[in-house]
Structures are given as structure tokens and as C-alpha cells.
Design an enzyme around this catalytic site. Structure first.
Site, PDB file in Angstrom:
ATOM      1  N   GLY A 200       0.925  -0.877   0.134  1.00  0.00           N
ATOM      2  CA  GLY A 200       0.505   0.155   0.002  1.00  0.00           C
ATOM      3  C   GLY A 200       0.920   1.448   0.490  1.00  0.00           C
ATOM      4  O   GLY A 200       0.598   1.752  -0.610  1.00  0.00           O
TER       5      GLY A 200
ATOM      6  N   GLU B  46      10.541  -4.868   0.954  1.00  0.00           N
ATOM      7  CA  GLU B  46      10.134  -5.093   2.200  1.00  0.00           C
ATOM      8  C   GLU B  46       9.924  -7.167   1.713  1.00  0.00           C
ATOM      9  O   GLU B  46       9.889  -7.848   2.477  1.00  0.00           O
ATOM     10  CB  GLU B  46       8.876  -5.238   1.723  1.00  0.00           C
ATOM     11  CG  GLU B  46       8.310  -3.189   2.731  1.00  0.00           C
ATOM     12  CD  GLU B  46       7.120  -2.914   2.638  1.00  0.00           C
ATOM     13  OE1 GLU B  46       6.728  -2.080   3.343  1.00  0.00           O
ATOM     14  OE2 GLU B  46       6.213  -3.269   1.591  1.00  0.00           O
TER      15      GLU B  46
END
Ligand SMILES: O=C(CO)[C@H](O)[C@H](O)COP(=O)(O)O
Length: 236
Positions: free
Chosen positions: A98, A105
């Protein structure tokens, strides 16, 4: 409890898993930033850790607050990654990205022995997909990549808008890696592994926001307190 307090509560619980000497993956997003703030206090009080940030934004915050950073080139294996999520299901499969940091990540989570997710209870879902799936793509061939994504989704019985993420000024959002993000609103995704494989087979797709088999635990803060969901397959 308001949303910020829940994020802080989840972040504080995650901090109890951090040990002196650990090599930490440090996530991105508002919940992960609360973790950075709490971590910085511990570092100021003598905790010895080294971190790898999952975004330029997180790296800036770490530097501002005195959290020591390294890179995966210097330290290729991490003990623990702590990160937020956009959705988490009962098997600890995630939708992330998001904030647009999904590629770093995922690289950091994969380099870590364990990944702990921190979130408020609104992020827990039965089936992933209410949150549009972020797909990081190379800007070259964007139109062809969009068509290929729609076809791959259709083969799995999924359909819905695949929208280029834009900034407030109307220009494309550019990730830290120099790529675009397509947000795919397919709705519920019953077979996440099949979609993951199909997306990885498209040359223009750099990575997608389905995190499957990566999280060992999810610390969920809700009005009733903290609960920790674990996954026997990724927990020792
Ligand atoms: O995946 C992410 C960024 O790419 C974030 O972890 C995710 O969007 C959750 O953010 P927040 O804690 O602000 O809700």
C-alpha cells in the site's frame, strides 16, 4: 482505542522479540514507523542492533532517530524482519505494498530468519483481496504488461480494474527501485499461490504484494488487546 494507539501497541509488542545484537529488517508504513520510534528509544538506551530499512522513507526516519543502518550487501542475512501489512489472513498470507515499498519489503523479509507482522485488527481478513493488490512493474511495456496481468487473472477466474498508481500531481508513483505500481482490484483471491506464480511469469512484473509463507507471526492490536497469530509452517 484510536488507530494510532493500536499501531503503537502492536509495535511495542514486536519490540519484545528484539534481542541485543540482532540484525533487523525494518519495515515501511505508519505502523512500522511507530516501531522505528520505539526501537530508537531502546537504541538510545543502549540496545545494540543493526537494521536494514525497506524503503528510503524508513531509512530517513532511522537516520533522524539514530537507529544504525546497514545494507543487505554488508549483512545479507537478518535475524528478524518487522513490518506492517495491508491485509493478513489466518495462514499469515499477506497483501503488502500500500505504501509502494513491496519489492524491498519482500527482499528483506526473504533475507530474514523470521518475519513478524504488526497491524491493527482491521487488517485481518478471511480471504485476501479486498485491498487492491499492488503489482510493481517495469515502466517499459506498461500497456502490454497490463494486458498480460488481466489475461493471467482471467485464467484464474479473477477480473477487475488494474490501475496505474498516481501521485497527487497526477504523475505516476515511482517506487524506490524506479518502477511503477499497478493496483489490481480483483476482489477475493481464493488461490493466492496460483496468482503469485502467474504474475511472476509475466516479464514486465518486477514483484507483487502477495507475501506467501514469509510471515512467522502477526501481532494484532484490537480493542480487546493484543493477540499473536502464528503459522506452524514458518515458526520454529
Ligand atoms: O506494505 C506496506 C508498504 O509498502 C505497509 O506495510 C502497509 O501498507 C501497511 O501500512 P500501514 O501500517 O501504514 O497501514
Amino acid at each position: 482505542m484510536d488507530a494510532l494507539k493500536l499501531k503503537i501497541a502492536a509495535a511495542a509488542e514486536a519490540l519484545t522479540y528484539v534481542r541485543d545484537g540482532m540484525r533487523l529488517g525494518i519495515g515501511s508504513g505508519s505502523t512500522a514507523e511507530e516501531f522505528v520510534r520505539l526501537l530508537a528509544d531502546k537504541v538510545a538506551n543502549g540496545l545494540n542492533i543493526i537494521g536494514v530499512a525497506t524503503s528510503e522513507r524508513t531509512a530517513r526516519l532511522c537516520r533522524e532517530l539514530g537507529v544504525p543502518l546497514t545494507t543487505l550487501d554488508e549483512v545479507p542475512e537478518l535475524d528478524l524482519a518487522i513490518d506492517g501489512t495491508d491485509e493478513v489472513d489466518g495462514a499469515l498470507s499477506l497483501i503488502k505494498g500500500g505504501g509502494g515499498a513491496l519489492l524491498r519489503e519482500k527482499i528483506v523479509a526473504a533475507a530474514a530468519e523470521k518475519m513478524i507482522v504488526i497491524a491493527d485488527a482491521t487488517k485481518v481478513v478471511e480471504t485476501l483481496g479486498q485491498f487492491a493488490l499492488p503489482i510493481e512493474v517495469n515502466p517499459f511495456g506498461l500497456g502490454a504488461t497490463k494486458v498480460a496481468i488481466a489475461r493471467a487473472a482471467a485464467d484464474l477466474g479473477l477480473a477487475g480494474p488494474v490501475a496505474l498508481r498516481l501521485k497527487e500531481d497526477g504523475k505516476p508513483f515511482i517506487t524506490d527501485g524506479g518502477h511503477y505500481i499497478l493496483d489490481a482490484s480483483f476482489g477475493r483471491i481464493p488461490d493466492t499461490r496460483a496468482l503469485s506464480n502467474a504474475l511472476h511469469a509475466i516479464p514486465g512484473v518486477v514483484e507483487h504484494g502477495l507475501f506467501l509463507g514469509l510471515a512467522s507471526a502477526a501481532i494484532i492490536a484490537g480493542a480487546g488487546g493484543i493477540r499473536t497469530m502464528t503459522n506452524p509452517e514458518t515458526t520454529e
